[in-house]
Enzyme design. Structure first.
Site, PDB file in Angstrom:
ATOM      1  N   GLY A 239     -24.725  11.717 -37.420  1.00 45.68           N
ATOM      2  CA  GLY A 239     -24.557  10.404 -38.202  1.00 45.68           C
ATOM      3  C   GLY A 239     -24.821   9.014 -37.752  1.00 45.68           C
ATOM      4  O   GLY A 239     -24.747   8.069 -38.384  1.00 45.68           O
ATOM      5  N   GLU A 273     -23.576  16.608 -33.528  1.00 46.83           N
ATOM      6  CA  GLU A 273     -24.791  17.106 -34.064  1.00 46.83           C
ATOM      7  C   GLU A 273     -25.726  15.856 -34.581  1.00 46.83           C
ATOM      8  O   GLU A 273     -25.907  15.558 -35.755  1.00 46.83           O
ATOM      9  CB  GLU A 273     -24.338  17.854 -35.317  1.00 46.83           C
ATOM     10  CG  GLU A 273     -23.229  18.868 -35.267  1.00 46.83           C
ATOM     11  CD  GLU A 273     -22.592  19.443 -36.501  1.00 46.83           C
ATOM     12  OE1 GLU A 273     -23.012  18.939 -37.459  1.00 46.83           O
ATOM     13  OE2 GLU A 273     -21.855  20.425 -36.292  1.00 46.83           O
ATOM     14  N   PRO A 274     -26.281  15.236 -33.633  1.00 44.96           N
ATOM     15  CA  PRO A 274     -26.805  13.899 -34.033  1.00 44.96           C
ATOM     16  C   PRO A 274     -28.504  14.331 -34.312  1.00 44.96           C
ATOM     17  O   PRO A 274     -28.899  15.461 -33.711  1.00 44.96           O
ATOM     18  CB  PRO A 274     -27.260  13.006 -32.541  1.00 44.96           C
ATOM     19  CG  PRO A 274     -27.044  14.028 -31.595  1.00 44.96           C
ATOM     20  CD  PRO A 274     -25.937  15.042 -31.995  1.00 44.96           C
ATOM     21  N   ARG A 312     -38.336   9.614 -48.465  1.00 42.93           N
ATOM     22  CA  ARG A 312     -37.224   8.585 -48.205  1.00 42.93           C
ATOM     23  C   ARG A 312     -37.395   7.546 -49.140  1.00 42.93           C
ATOM     24  O   ARG A 312     -36.345   6.973 -49.819  1.00 42.93           O
ATOM     25  CB  ARG A 312     -37.121   8.315 -46.690  1.00 42.93           C
ATOM     26  CG  ARG A 312     -36.923   9.532 -45.989  1.00 42.93           C
ATOM     27  CD  ARG A 312     -36.431   9.124 -44.314  1.00 42.93           C
ATOM     28  NE  ARG A 312     -34.844   8.678 -44.604  1.00 42.93           N
ATOM     29  CZ  ARG A 312     -34.540   7.360 -44.478  1.00 42.93           C
ATOM     30  NH1 ARG A 312     -35.442   6.557 -44.190  1.00 42.93           N
ATOM     31  NH2 ARG A 312     -33.315   7.076 -44.823  1.00 42.93           N
ATOM     32  N   TYR A 316     -34.206   7.249 -51.947  1.00 43.56           N
ATOM     33  CA  TYR A 316     -33.020   6.607 -51.319  1.00 43.56           C
ATOM     34  C   TYR A 316     -33.432   5.068 -51.238  1.00 43.56           C
ATOM     35  O   TYR A 316     -32.541   4.147 -50.678  1.00 43.56           O
ATOM     36  CB  TYR A 316     -32.470   7.098 -49.871  1.00 43.56           C
ATOM     37  CG  TYR A 316     -32.480   8.431 -49.444  1.00 43.56           C
ATOM     38  CD1 TYR A 316     -31.554   9.309 -49.982  1.00 43.56           C
ATOM     39  CD2 TYR A 316     -33.365   9.004 -48.414  1.00 43.56           C
ATOM     40  CE1 TYR A 316     -31.588  10.575 -49.818  1.00 43.56           C
ATOM     41  CE2 TYR A 316     -33.197  10.258 -47.896  1.00 43.56           C
ATOM     42  CZ  TYR A 316     -32.563  11.066 -48.570  1.00 43.56           C
ATOM     43  OH  TYR A 316     -32.346  12.546 -48.238  1.00 43.56           O
ATOM     44  N   CYS A 344     -48.891  11.058 -59.158  1.00 39.56           N
ATOM     45  CA  CYS A 344     -48.494  10.544 -60.850  1.00 39.56           C
ATOM     46  C   CYS A 344     -47.170  10.358 -61.024  1.00 39.56           C
ATOM     47  O   CYS A 344     -46.698  11.190 -61.990  1.00 39.56           O
ATOM     48  CB  CYS A 344     -49.272  11.349 -61.788  1.00 39.56           C
ATOM     49  SG  CYS A 344     -50.884  11.908 -61.317  1.00 39.56           S
ATOM     50  N   TYR A 373     -36.049  13.146 -41.046  1.00 44.08           N
ATOM     51  CA  TYR A 373     -36.110  13.459 -42.568  1.00 44.08           C
ATOM     52  C   TYR A 373     -37.489  12.855 -43.229  1.00 44.08           C
ATOM     53  O   TYR A 373     -37.746  12.449 -44.106  1.00 44.08           O
ATOM     54  CB  TYR A 373     -35.187  12.633 -43.090  1.00 44.08           C
ATOM     55  CG  TYR A 373     -33.705  12.872 -42.417  1.00 44.08           C
ATOM     56  CD1 TYR A 373     -33.137  14.390 -42.429  1.00 44.08           C
ATOM     57  CD2 TYR A 373     -32.965  12.411 -41.543  1.00 44.08           C
ATOM     58  CE1 TYR A 373     -32.174  14.665 -41.877  1.00 44.08           C
ATOM     59  CE2 TYR A 373     -32.026  12.542 -41.071  1.00 44.08           C
ATOM     60  CZ  TYR A 373     -31.622  13.853 -41.005  1.00 44.08           C
ATOM     61  OH  TYR A 373     -30.294  14.353 -40.607  1.00 44.08           O
TER      62      TYR A 373
HETATM   63  N1  LLP Z   1     -24.332  17.611 -39.007  1.00 49.69           N
HETATM   64  C1  LLP Z   1     -24.369  17.817 -40.546  1.00 49.69           C
HETATM   65  C2  LLP Z   1     -23.422  18.806 -40.823  1.00 49.69           C
HETATM   66  C3  LLP Z   1     -25.188  17.124 -41.348  1.00 49.69           C
HETATM   67  O1  LLP Z   1     -25.240  17.474 -42.541  1.00 49.69           O
HETATM   68  C4  LLP Z   1     -26.159  16.028 -40.768  1.00 49.69           C
HETATM   69  C5  LLP Z   1     -27.187  15.710 -41.733  1.00 49.69           C
HETATM   70  C6  LLP Z   1     -26.025  15.991 -39.724  1.00 49.69           C
HETATM   71  C7  LLP Z   1     -25.279  16.768 -38.703  1.00 49.69           C
HETATM   72  C8  LLP Z   1     -27.139  15.138 -39.115  1.00 49.69           C
HETATM   73  O2  LLP Z   1     -26.801  13.655 -39.326  1.00 49.69           O
HETATM   74  P1  LLP Z   1     -27.687  12.573 -38.740  1.00 49.69           P
HETATM   75  O3  LLP Z   1     -27.401  12.364 -37.349  1.00 49.69           O
HETATM   76  O4  LLP Z   1     -29.344  12.795 -38.683  1.00 49.69           O
HETATM   77  O5  LLP Z   1     -27.413  11.344 -39.554  1.00 49.69           O
HETATM   78  N2  LLP Z   1     -32.368  13.117 -45.689  1.00 49.69           N
HETATM   79  C9  LLP Z   1     -31.266  11.868 -45.558  1.00 49.69           C
HETATM   80  C10 LLP Z   1     -30.355  12.314 -44.361  1.00 49.69           C
HETATM   81  C11 LLP Z   1     -29.453  13.343 -45.019  1.00 49.69           C
HETATM   82  C12 LLP Z   1     -28.693  13.922 -43.691  1.00 49.69           C
HETATM   83  C13 LLP Z   1     -28.188  15.159 -43.980  1.00 49.69           C
HETATM   84  N3  LLP Z   1     -27.082  15.938 -42.975  1.00 49.69           N
HETATM   85  C14 LLP Z   1     -32.400  10.604 -44.913  1.00 49.69           C
HETATM   86  O6  LLP Z   1     -33.382  10.806 -44.944  1.00 49.69           O
HETATM   87  O7  LLP Z   1     -31.699   9.862 -44.882  1.00 49.69           O
END
Ligand code: LLP
Length: 419
Positions: A239, A273-274, A312, A316, A344, A373
């Site tokens: 996150g 979990e980055p 994206r 979003y 389209c 992403y």
């Molecule tokens: N762990 C879990 C359980 C998750 O659901 C996610 C992301 C992560 C780790 C990794 O999160 P990060 O470190 O990348 O923030 N498609 C969206 C982002 C969706 C994230 C989904 N889960 C975007 O393009 O912003």
């Protein structure tokens, strides 16, 4: 570190001029930088040096085998959310004992494959899933190491579509119900409850939501230990946000300090979990201008990349900085223009009234911060083949996923005999 810089008036990926890649693979394409992946890895990993932490790269952010291998070689484990991602992680060289399997809806077949592979941990998100895993693992004569992902009801203060830690979200088990769930887990065959997991959202720009969520998890670990559960691990999710435009993401060091404070006091091993923080700024999307269209009171830059290649912005309203590959001359005039793709749909719009220096038809532009992403969320909408991915390393580059032909797309389909 910025691996994408102008040299001699042309945007490069490390030492490779982007037009050279464009000539070789055609546009559009994704381009990743090894040096940027390395820098992002070290920024993250170094902040945790000496801590009892495993960094499980969230493969969903960019699951290209070469990207996973690059991070694996530097010590990354993997966080996967499907059996497909698990096989990718294994194929890229991540050992099973460094793989965490997350996700709200794992099927029995997926759980069986994960249990048989002997992965580090399966994060369950509901009672039905816990019971299904129990049946699967017991059937295989195994005990699956399990974390229950709890929903701590913390507002991540990020975009509503990527927030996951509120009661109204589908993710995790309400933290207030967790004790009962662990009691059931401990009594079920095939289950070894070893950890508590949390993930509250993505692209977080503040540390406070992390701290609140982590403290709630720590409190739960204490209670669970009093209940007699042997919980020695915490999975604190991903996150951490990155800069797309002018945001100021929290520092890795401060983030690490919070993790250490919370987990250290409990003597827990931590998995993180980055995703985005490791790959987001290590990739760009390069596209050609097909047309410049002068509308009534509005001008459009029509690119050969579209919403199916980079979702994206349409999904979003995400901002990606767009730069011309040919460096604009000093003092070149900037004009607002809508940057769109050829699909389209009105929502096939990358940027509205974006101030850009003049870019001519046939010239290249790059979308920055497209390493996370981007490629993974692409589709073949409008029968547009998935675009190639290229990995640069110094003055070398390699196509790490080729562009399928339209014939290959058609070949996967069949017309039934009655037609
Ligand atoms: N762990 C879990 C359980 C998750 O659901 C996610 C992301 C992560 C780790 C990794 O999160 P990060 O470190 O990348 O923030 N498609 C969206 C982002 C969706 C994230 C989904 N889960 C975007 O393009 O912003």
């Amino acid at each position: 570190m910025n691996a994408f810089t102008y040299r001699g008036g042309v945007l490069h990926a490390e030492a490779v001029p982007l037009p050279r890649i464009a000539e070789s693979v055609g546009t559009p394409f994704y381009c990743y930088s090894t040096a940027a992946l390395d820098a992002a890895w070290h920024a993250f990993a170094d902040a945790f040096a000496g801590s009892d932490v495993t960094i499980c790269y969230a493969v969903k952010a960019n699951s290209n085998l070469a990207v996973i291998r690059t991070l694996a070689q530097r010590g990354a484990g993997a966080d996967v959310v499907s059996v497909g991602e698990m096989r990718r992680a294994l194929a890229a060289g991540i050992p099973p004992e460094r793989i965490v399997f997350s996700g709200v809806g794992k099927t029995a077949a997926e759980m069986a494959e994960a249990v048989e592979a002997g992965i580090y941990q399966i994060n369950v998100e509901s009672l039905p899933e816990l019971r299904a895993l129990s049946a699967v693992a017991a059937g295989l004569g195994r005990r699956a190491p399990v974390a229950v992902r709890v929903n701590p009801d913390v507002d991540a203060r990020t975009h509503a579509k990527i927030s996951t830690g509120r009661k109204e979200n589908k993710f995790g088990i309400d933290i207030d119900l967790a004790r009962a769930v662990y009691a059931e887990a401990a009594a079920l065959p095939g289950i070894r409850p070893v950890s508590v997991a949390v993930h509250i959202g993505s692209q977080l720009m503040e540390l406070e939501p992390f701290r609140m969520a982590f403290e709630r998890v720590a409190e739960l670990v204490r209670v669970l230990r009093e209940d007699g559960h042997d919980i020695r691990r915490m999975d604190l999710g991903g996150g951490l946000g990155i800069r797309y435009r002018d945001e100021a993401p929290p520092s890795h060091g401060e983030y690490a300090r919070i993790v250490r404070e919370v987990a250290g006091a409990l003597g827990c091993h931590v998995t993180l979990e980055p995703g985005r923080a490791l790959v987001g700024n290590a990739g760009i999307l390069v596209s050609s201008v097909i047309y410049r269209k002068e509308g009534v009171g509005r001008n459009f830059l029509i690119l050969d990349a579209a919403m199916n290649d980079l979702m994206r912005p349409s999904l979003y309203d995400a901002w990606h900085t767009i730069v011309p590959v040919k460096e604009p001359g000093p003092g070149s005039a900037v004009q607002p223009i809508d940057v769109v793709g050829p699909v389209c749909e009105s929502t096939d719009t990358f940027a509205v009234q974006r101030p850009l220096p003049p870019v001519a038809e046939g010239e290249l532009v790059a979308f920055l911060s497209a390493g996370a992403y981007g490629a993974v969320m692409a589709s073949t909408y409008n029968t547009r083949p998935l675009i190639p991915e290229v990995l640069v390393n110094g003055s070398d580059f390699a196509v790490v996923r080729r562009r399928p032909t339209i014939e290959e797309i058609l070949a996967a389909e069949a017309i039934p005999a009655w037609l």
